[in-house]
Design a protein around this motif. Structure first.
Motif, mmCIF file in Angstrom:
data_model
loop_
_atom_site.group_PDB
_atom_site.id
_atom_site.type_symbol
_atom_site.label_atom_id
_atom_site.label_comp_id
_atom_site.label_asym_id
_atom_site.label_seq_id
_atom_site.Cartn_x
_atom_site.Cartn_y
_atom_site.Cartn_z
ATOM 1 N N LYS A 119 5.144 4.729 8.128
ATOM 2 C CA LYS A 119 4.427 5.280 6.982
ATOM 3 C C LYS A 119 3.155 4.482 6.717
ATOM 4 O O LYS A 119 2.092 5.063 6.443
ATOM 5 C CB LYS A 119 5.332 5.246 5.739
ATOM 6 C CG LYS A 119 4.688 5.868 4.496
ATOM 7 C CD LYS A 119 4.380 7.355 4.681
ATOM 8 C CE LYS A 119 3.829 7.982 3.422
ATOM 9 N NZ LYS A 119 3.434 9.389 3.608
ATOM 10 N N CYS A 144 0.827 -1.209 0.000
ATOM 11 C CA CYS A 144 0.000 0.000 0.000
ATOM 12 C C CYS A 144 0.862 1.260 0.000
ATOM 13 O O CYS A 144 1.685 1.457 0.903
ATOM 14 C CB CYS A 144 -0.937 0.005 1.206
ATOM 15 S SG CYS A 144 -2.127 -1.348 1.183
ATOM 16 N N LYS A 145 0.640 2.102 -0.993
ATOM 17 C CA LYS A 145 1.396 3.347 -1.126
ATOM 18 C C LYS A 145 0.532 4.577 -0.859
ATOM 19 O O LYS A 145 1.061 5.682 -0.728
ATOM 20 C CB LYS A 145 2.001 3.455 -2.530
ATOM 21 C CG LYS A 145 2.789 2.226 -2.981
ATOM 22 C CD LYS A 145 3.902 1.841 -2.012
ATOM 23 C CE LYS A 145 4.651 0.593 -2.469
ATOM 24 N NZ LYS A 145 5.627 0.113 -1.451
ATOM 25 N N THR A 146 -0.778 4.404 -0.805
ATOM 26 C CA THR A 146 -1.706 5.508 -0.572
ATOM 27 C C THR A 146 -2.810 5.030 0.358
ATOM 28 O O THR A 146 -3.040 3.811 0.501
ATOM 29 C CB THR A 146 -2.367 5.986 -1.884
ATOM 30 O OG1 THR A 146 -3.237 4.940 -2.368
ATOM 31 C CG2 THR A 146 -1.324 6.309 -2.949
ATOM 32 N N PRO A 147 -3.545 5.960 0.984
ATOM 33 C CA PRO A 147 -4.702 5.545 1.790
ATOM 34 C C PRO A 147 -5.713 4.733 0.987
ATOM 35 O O PRO A 147 -6.302 3.775 1.500
ATOM 36 C CB PRO A 147 -5.288 6.879 2.263
ATOM 37 C CG PRO A 147 -4.123 7.816 2.308
ATOM 38 C CD PRO A 147 -3.270 7.411 1.134
ATOM 39 N N ARG A 186 -5.152 7.300 7.988
ATOM 40 C CA ARG A 186 -5.805 8.306 7.138
ATOM 41 C C ARG A 186 -6.863 7.683 6.215
ATOM 42 O O ARG A 186 -7.738 8.381 5.716
ATOM 43 C CB ARG A 186 -4.747 9.060 6.328
ATOM 44 C CG ARG A 186 -3.845 9.937 7.192
ATOM 45 C CD ARG A 186 -2.993 10.886 6.389
ATOM 46 N NE ARG A 186 -2.117 11.668 7.250
ATOM 47 C CZ ARG A 186 -2.481 12.757 7.921
ATOM 48 N NH1 ARG A 186 -3.736 13.186 7.822
ATOM 49 N NH2 ARG A 186 -1.620 13.417 8.677
ATOM 50 N N SER A 187 -6.781 6.382 6.033
ATOM 51 C CA SER A 187 -7.781 5.706 5.186
ATOM 52 C C SER A 187 -9.043 5.321 5.962
ATOM 53 O O SER A 187 -10.053 4.949 5.355
ATOM 54 C CB SER A 187 -7.174 4.434 4.575
ATOM 55 O OG SER A 187 -7.114 3.374 5.519
ATOM 56 N N LEU A 223 -0.749 5.804 6.723
ATOM 57 C CA LEU A 223 -1.624 5.623 5.564
ATOM 58 C C LEU A 223 -2.907 4.908 5.960
ATOM 59 O O LEU A 223 -3.998 5.290 5.532
ATOM 60 C CB LEU A 223 -0.901 4.827 4.475
ATOM 61 C CG LEU A 223 0.244 5.540 3.750
ATOM 62 C CD1 LEU A 223 0.938 4.575 2.789
ATOM 63 C CD2 LEU A 223 -0.262 6.772 2.990
#
Length: 454
Positions: free
Chosen positions: A127, A89-92, A134-135, A131
């Protein structure tokens, strides 16, 4: 050995006093699903859950029918997803895809709820942790059965105040995303200090990394049983009061032990723990607050409430540990406002305030639970409430938690209807004085002096 004759002794409790097994929770490790490819990760997660839990609901229903013991919920907990999704996972939004996979798997196997959309950040935040956190608003708004938890502190590490500040903002955002349905997603989000690895209760259940590949944990209930038992010794001294609670807790826990052993045998999955918490429901007669009144209070919240709750919690544990070799989870008395009619009545009568609830959490099973507050409450104020509760847990070496619901569009004097086991809640007033400067400091509150026990 446990046999059916012990269960027969509790028939009256089941039929007349709301005794039930609140949940069979199957813990599943997802560590072997980790993959740097997000699509592969989601496929592995779905396969692992649907394979391991394929018979959970069926077995729960069979036990319920065979022994006549209500098994209210069948649930799943998984390894904290911040760990499982870190490589992929690189983004929310990447994490949100995992939430949807978990939801799809929960629907497929038929469980009520699935916990473990979680991050453990008591000392620092990776990190991946950030993420996932924030998701959370989007993940809970776009799923039905997924529950989320974040551990923000512990007695050994202190309190991660950066994460506390962030969670205040996340709770507000979660409320906003479901404002059209009374901010209900916040019911599926809880923050902890000293979160246990083997908790079967939602929204805080996750499968700890110290657990085996799969495990059966059971959570029992029975406030109505304890209340009825105490009504028969009304006016007696404290020794009689305590003995009555202990004996009743023993019988209730034996029922949970039987269900746990049967589920373990039939699923061929090891038995973990029985959580002997008194978990109320909105049903009349199934209230922890009513027990406190039976002990001698006009309302929960009256002077003496904290002492009465401490007595209750301790005697429940003393009775329970004699009934099962493996007691764990939270174990004690839950005091959720919306899920306990007696607590609701106390709030509406003006006997119970947020501050008194905070004091009660020093001696109860968890903490500030299912509390509805005005939707215009500031994020920093929520963070301050969380920080207070984390401090109680850290200093007292106990689990504490906050599950708070800022109901967008509603204010003090109004009520919010959640439905089912979640009940309804009056909107409670919140202290309006600012804690902004405190919450906005960076870093963490150090562990207390008594944490140094190596």
């Amino acid at each position: 050995m446990i046999n059916i004759f012990e269960v027969n002794e509790t028939n009256k409790m089941i039929e007349q006093e709301n005794l039930d097994v609140r949940t069979i929770t199957l813990g599943i490790s997802l560590l072997d699903c980790i993959d740097s490819d997000l699509n592969q990760l989601n496929a592995k997660i779905y396969e692992k859950i649907t394979t391991t839990a394929k018979d959970l609901v069926k077995v729960g229903n069979e036990i319920e029918k065979e022994f006549g013991i209500p098994v209210v919920n069948k649930r799943i907990s998984v390894t904290p997803i911040a760990l499982i999704g870190a490589a992929a996972c690189k983004t929310p939004d990447d994490f949100v895809t995992i939430a949807k996979t978990l939801d799809k798997a929960a629907v497929e196997v038929g469980v009520n709820l699935l916990g473990g959309y979680s991050a453990l950040v008591s000392k620092g935040t990776t990190k991946a942790d950030e993420l996932l956190i924030r998701s959370i608003p989007k993940a809970l708004a776009t799923t039905q059965r997924v529950c989320s938890s974040v551990n923000l502190g512990s007695t050994k590490t202190g309190i991660n105040m950066d994460a506390v500040r962030l969670m205040g903002e996340i709770i507000i955002e979660t409320a906003q995303l479901t404002k059209d349905i009374d901010s209900v997603s916040c019911m599926k989000l809880v923050v902890f200090c000293n979160a246990p690895d083997d908790n079967p209760f939602m929204a805080g259940a996750f499968h700890g990394v110290t657990e085996s590949d799969a495990i059966i944990n059971v959570g029992v209930s029975g406030p109505g049983v304890v209340k009825t038992a105490l009504s028969k010794v009304r006016g007696e001294n404290f020794e009689v009061l305590c003995e009555t609670i202990k004996k009743t807790a023993f019988k209730v826990t034996r029922v949970g032990q039987l269900v746990a052993q049967e589920a373990s045998k039939r699923l061929n999955i090891p038995f973990g723990i029985v959580d002997l918490s008194l978990a109320p429901t909105p049903a009349i007669g199934d209230s922890v607050a009513d027990i406190l009144c039976e002990i001698g209070l006009e309302y929960a919240g009256a002077p003496g409430t904290t002492a009465a709750l401490a007595l209750l919690n301790d005697q429940v544990k003393k009775g329970g540990v004699m009934a099962s070799s493996y007691v764990g989870g939270l174990s004690g008395a839950f005091i959720p406002v919306s899920e306990d009619q007696g607590m609701i009545d106390a709030v509406q009568a003006g006997a119970l305030t947020l501050e008194k609830l905070e004091a009660m959490t020093c001696v109860c099973s968890v903490g500030l639970d299912m509390i509805a507050i005005p939707g215009n409450t500031k994020a920093t104020t929520i963070s301050g409430i969380i920080a207070d509760e984390m401090a109680i847990g850290m200093i007292n070496q106990k689990t504490t938690a906050v599950r708070i619901i800022p109901v967008v569009g509603k204010d003090v004097g109004e009520t919010v209807e959640f439905g089912g086991l979640f009940g309804y809640a009056p909107i409670m007033p919140v202290n309006q004085y600012s804690c902004d400067a405190f919450v906005n400091r960076k870093g963490r509150i150090p562990a207390p002096i008594h944490s140094f026990k190596n």
